[in-house]
Structure formats: structure tokens, C-alpha cells
Design a protein around this motif. Structure first.
Motif, short mmCIF file in Angstrom:
data_model
loop_
_atom_site.label_atom_id
_atom_site.label_comp_id
_atom_site.label_asym_id
_atom_site.label_seq_id
_atom_site.Cartn_x
_atom_site.Cartn_y
_atom_site.Cartn_z
N THR A 179 0.83 -1.21 0.00
CA THR A 179 0.00 0.00 0.00
C THR A 179 0.86 1.26 0.00
O THR A 179 1.98 1.25 0.52
N ARG A 180 0.32 2.31 -0.58
CA ARG A 180 0.92 3.63 -0.51
C ARG A 180 -0.20 4.63 -0.22
O ARG A 180 -1.32 4.49 -0.72
N ARG A 220 -5.63 5.96 -0.45
CA ARG A 220 -4.85 4.74 -0.29
C ARG A 220 -4.86 3.94 -1.60
O ARG A 220 -5.92 3.64 -2.15
N ASP A 232 5.15 -2.85 -5.76
CA ASP A 232 5.63 -1.48 -5.97
C ASP A 232 5.50 -1.06 -7.43
O ASP A 232 5.13 0.08 -7.74
N LYS A 236 3.31 2.24 -8.50
CA LYS A 236 4.06 3.44 -8.89
C LYS A 236 3.36 4.29 -9.95
O LYS A 236 3.20 5.51 -9.78
N VAL A 239 0.13 6.04 -8.44
CA VAL A 239 0.47 7.16 -7.55
C VAL A 239 0.95 8.36 -8.37
O VAL A 239 0.59 9.51 -8.08
N VAL A 253 3.59 11.37 0.13
CA VAL A 253 3.20 10.01 -0.24
C VAL A 253 3.88 9.04 0.73
O VAL A 253 4.04 7.86 0.43
N ARG A 254 4.24 9.54 1.89
CA ARG A 254 4.86 8.72 2.92
C ARG A 254 3.82 8.37 3.98
O ARG A 254 3.17 9.24 4.54
N GLU A 255 3.69 7.08 4.24
CA GLU A 255 2.64 6.57 5.13
C GLU A 255 2.62 7.26 6.48
O GLU A 255 1.56 7.65 6.99
#
Length: 415
Positions: A179-180, A220, A232, A236, A239, A253-255
Motif C-alpha cells: 500500500t501507498r 490509499r 511497488d 508506482k 500514484v 506520499v509517505r505513510e
């Protein structure tokens, strides 16, 4: 794999504490691709707890329990789970030694007798060492069913889950769920969804979901794959497209990165200092900034100028401005930001002034009206908002928008 979360504690049922454990575990299970179908809260009563455990085991593959592992008589989770599986309790020498070591390094000189209860474990259970308390975690497996017992205090439960339970769950689940999180500020959830609707409607793998937060929207993106690298690669481009559509409304975009963490990182990058000048938010903006480790490199000073006298004294807001336009006005917000920047010799100063309510509103200036300004090296931007909700919501929304105003101002002038 179907999981049920079972939170134990009468204090939860009485509303004495908020059940943040369930929120944390539900989010982590979702991230791991584990299906949580039910959440249950039960008090410290042996009969009702046994019934809750039996019901959960009957309809789930795994039950994660939190709470009830303490040393007192009403801490019954371990004992009830042992009964449910038909396992006797035996003393674990390793856990007993850890309890002795815990007290040896604490302010207490004598180990209370009831603490030895925590060294008794169901025979056959896997013990999870708790580095932040005396109650170990436990994993019990029988006939394809699993019970995971975790201590109730979040400062014990969270690191124990992260360090020992999550790796255990990853081994059980074939494949990976990657997840991202794309974090957005300044755009509402419905608007974000509208801008991404074709991506959401056409989703299969990865999937896209939006979540409304206070003053923010989180998007998410989740991919199912045989391994993390493949996941990933699937995520990518999605996102990238979301960021392209939402532009500078995306702040991270950092959890784990919060808005204030992004802001501090941005200020450090451009070697800028910041100050705050607050009225209705009462220091919330400054508080969020200084919550970030390393904020001392960029944060100079914060003013809480609730009264007109304080605005004049500390921020040099003119008496004429306050008299003509009032404390809640674009003119006052502008002078607060300029005055705060000058008083602290900061590169940036953000100001907030408004009517948080529930009293004080008028037809011309209703409750929820907030002006904020950002002074960046003599250039001033002023914004006006009309927030909805109670006093706390108005203040929280204002603090978020103030932080985002600084972020956007730095981006516009430095990147």
C-alpha cells in the motif's frame, strides 16, 4: 484469513478511555491484507469474556485480543483463553526472569506478589517478550485456530505488534499486499473523488480508496502481488497519475508523514525559519510544528495573542486597524503576520484570527469565520475561510489550513 478483534476492559465499555488499539490493529490488518470482519468489546467479566472468545473463535480463523493481561484479579484474558483451548497454565521461567529484570531497573524495590501471575502462561503458547512492560504477549494455535494476546497499554501493544506479530502474520499470508498513501490538503473528499473517479471506477489491481480526515484527504492505493517489488511496480504509475491530477494539493506520499513533518522538512530544505501568531487557534499551529523532531532548526517563536491588547503589544497591530476592521479581519491577520515576522526576524510567519464559537458570532461575522495570513520575506498572502462544526473542529481545521498555507507559500516561492 478472517480475523476478529476482541478488546477487553470495562473501562472501554464505560467510555473512560478511547479504544485506539482497535483502530490501530484494524488499519494494520488491512495493510497486511488480512480481513477483519468483526470487532468486539467486552468487560472484565469471566462469563461474558468466555462467551466472546468462544463466539469469535467459532466464526474467525484468528482472534487478536488486547487488554486483560495485567497482574490484578480482574485481568482474566490469558486465563479465559487457556480455558477455551483446554490448556493448563504453567510458569514460564524466561518470563519470570524478565519480570525480575524489569523491577530491578525500576524505581520499585519490592516486586508485588501479584506480578508473578504474569509469568504463568498457557502450556504450548508462544511467548512474545514485552520490552515496555511486565505482561508478555502470547500466540496460541490449536486445530487451525489462532489467538493472539496483546497487552492493553498502546505503548506496549504497538511496538510488540510491529516487532513480533506483524512478521508472524506476514509468514501466514501468501503473497504481499503493498500500500501507498497519497496525502492531500486543501481539497475536499468529494472533489478528490471527482478528480479521480475514472481511476476509482476502473480499479482492479491496484485499488484506490479515499478517506476524509480533519482538513485532509488520504488516498490509499493498494496492490496485491506475489512479492513487494512487483507490488511497488503496480502502484508506482497509479500514484504518479494521482499526484499529477492533484498537483500541489498532495503534500506527501509517505505513510507515516504528517503535514507538519512535511512542512518542517520543506523549511529545512530551503533553510528557512518560521514563527506563528495565533488568536483563535490558541497555539495549536505552533504545537503541531514543535511535535516534529528537529523543529528547533526552523521554528523560532510562537505568539498567542488572544486579546486586542496582546495583538498590539506583541505584534504591533495598529489600534486603528482593530477599531475599524476588528480582530477578525483580513487586515488584522495581515498585520499579525508581518508583526510576527519582524518581532522574531523569521523568514516566514503565519497568523490565524477567527471566531471559534459557540458564542461571539454575528450576521456579518458568523461563527467559523477565520482569516489567516502568511508573510514570506515581506510578501503577504491572506486567506479567508468559513469552517463548519463545533469549537474544537473550527480550531483544528484552522490549524491544518494554516500549516498548509505555509507549505504552499514556500513551494510557490522556492520551487
Amino acid at each position: 484469513m478472517v480475523v476478529e478483534l476482541l478488546s477487553v476492559g470495562t473501562e472501554l465499555l464505560m467510555g473512560s478511555i478511547v479504544n485506539t488499539n482497535a483502530q490501530f490493529l484494524a488499519e494494520r490488518c488491512a495493510r497486511l491484507g488480512v480481513s477483519v470482519f468483526c470487532q468486539t468489546v467486552v468487560g472484565d467479566n469471566p462469563g461474558r469474556l468466555r462467551e466472546a472468545v468462544d463466539t469469535a473463535v467459532s466464526r474467525s480463523d484468528m482472534v487478536i485480543l488486547t487488554g486483560g493481561l495485567g497482574p490484578t484479579e480482574d485481568d482474566l484474558t490469558k486465563e479465559i483463553c487457556a480455558q477455551a483451548f483446554g490448556w493448563p497454565l504453567v510458569e514460564d521461567g524466561h518470563t519470570r526472569e524478565r519480570i525480575q529484570g524489569f523491577f530491578k531497573n525500576s524505581i520499585y524495590k519490592v516486586i508485588p506478589e501479584n506480578n508473578w501471575k504474569q509469568a504463568m502462561i498457557p502450556q504450548g503458547a508462544l511467548v512474545l517478550d514485552n520490552d515496555n512492560g511486565t505482561a508478555p504477549g502470547l500466540i496460541m494455535e490449536k486445530d487451525g485456530k489462532r489467538l493472539i494476546l496483546l497487552p492493553g497499554p498502546p505503548n506496549e501493544m504497538i511496538p510488540l505488534f510491529n516487532n513480533q506479530v506483524e512478521p508472524y502474520l506476514r509468514k501466514l499470508r501468501p503473497g504481499f499486499l503493498v500500500t501507498r498513501m497519497v496525502k492531500v490538503c486543501g481539497v475536499g473528499e468529494s472533489q478528490v473523488e471527482d478528480m479521480l473517479l475514472d481511476l476509482i471506477d476502473g480499479q482492479s489491481n491496484p485499488t484506490i480508496a479515499t478517506y476524509a480526515k480533519t482538513g485532509e484527504v488520504h488516498v490509499r492505493v493498494t496492490a496485491s502481488a506475489s512479492d513487494e517489488e512487483t507490488g511497488d511496480k503496480l502502484i508506482k504509475p497509479v500514484v504518479k497519475e494521482i499526484k499529477k491530477r492533484l498537483g500541489r494539493a498532495v503534500y506527501s506520499v509517505r505513510e507515516e508523514e504528517t503535514l507538519e513533518m512535511t512542512l518542517v522538512r520543506l523549511l529545512k530544505k530551503h533553510e528557512l525559519t518560521v514563527a506563528t501568531a495565533e488568536s483563535c487557534t490558541g497555539g495549536l499551529v505552533a504545537s503541531r510544528i514543535v511535535n516534529v523532531s528537529g523543529a528547533s532548526d526552523v521554528f523560532k517563536e510562537g505568539f498567542v495573542t488572544y486579546s486586542n491588547k496582546a495583538k498590539r503589544k506583541h505584534l504591533d497591530v495598529s489600534k486603528g486597524t482593530l477599531k475599524k476592521y476588528g480582530a477578525v479581519s483580513s487586515q488584522t491577520a495581515r498585520e499579525m503576520a508581518i508583526g510576527g515576522a519582524f518581532a522574531t526576524d523569521s523568514d516566514v510567519c503565519v497568523s490565524v484570527t477567527g471566531i471559534a464559537g459557540p458564542d461571539g458570532g454575528t450576521e456579518e461575522k458568523p461563527v467559523g469565520l477565520v482569516y489567516m495570513a502568511c508573510c514570506f520575506k515581506d510578501k503577504v498572502t491572506v486567506e479567508k475561510y468559513q469552517f463548519k462544526g463545533n469549537r474544537d473542529k473550527v480550531r483544528e481545521h484552522a490549524a491544518v489550513r494554516a500549516l498548509d498555507l505555509v507549505r504552499r507559500t514556500v513551494l510557490e516561492n522556492c520551487e
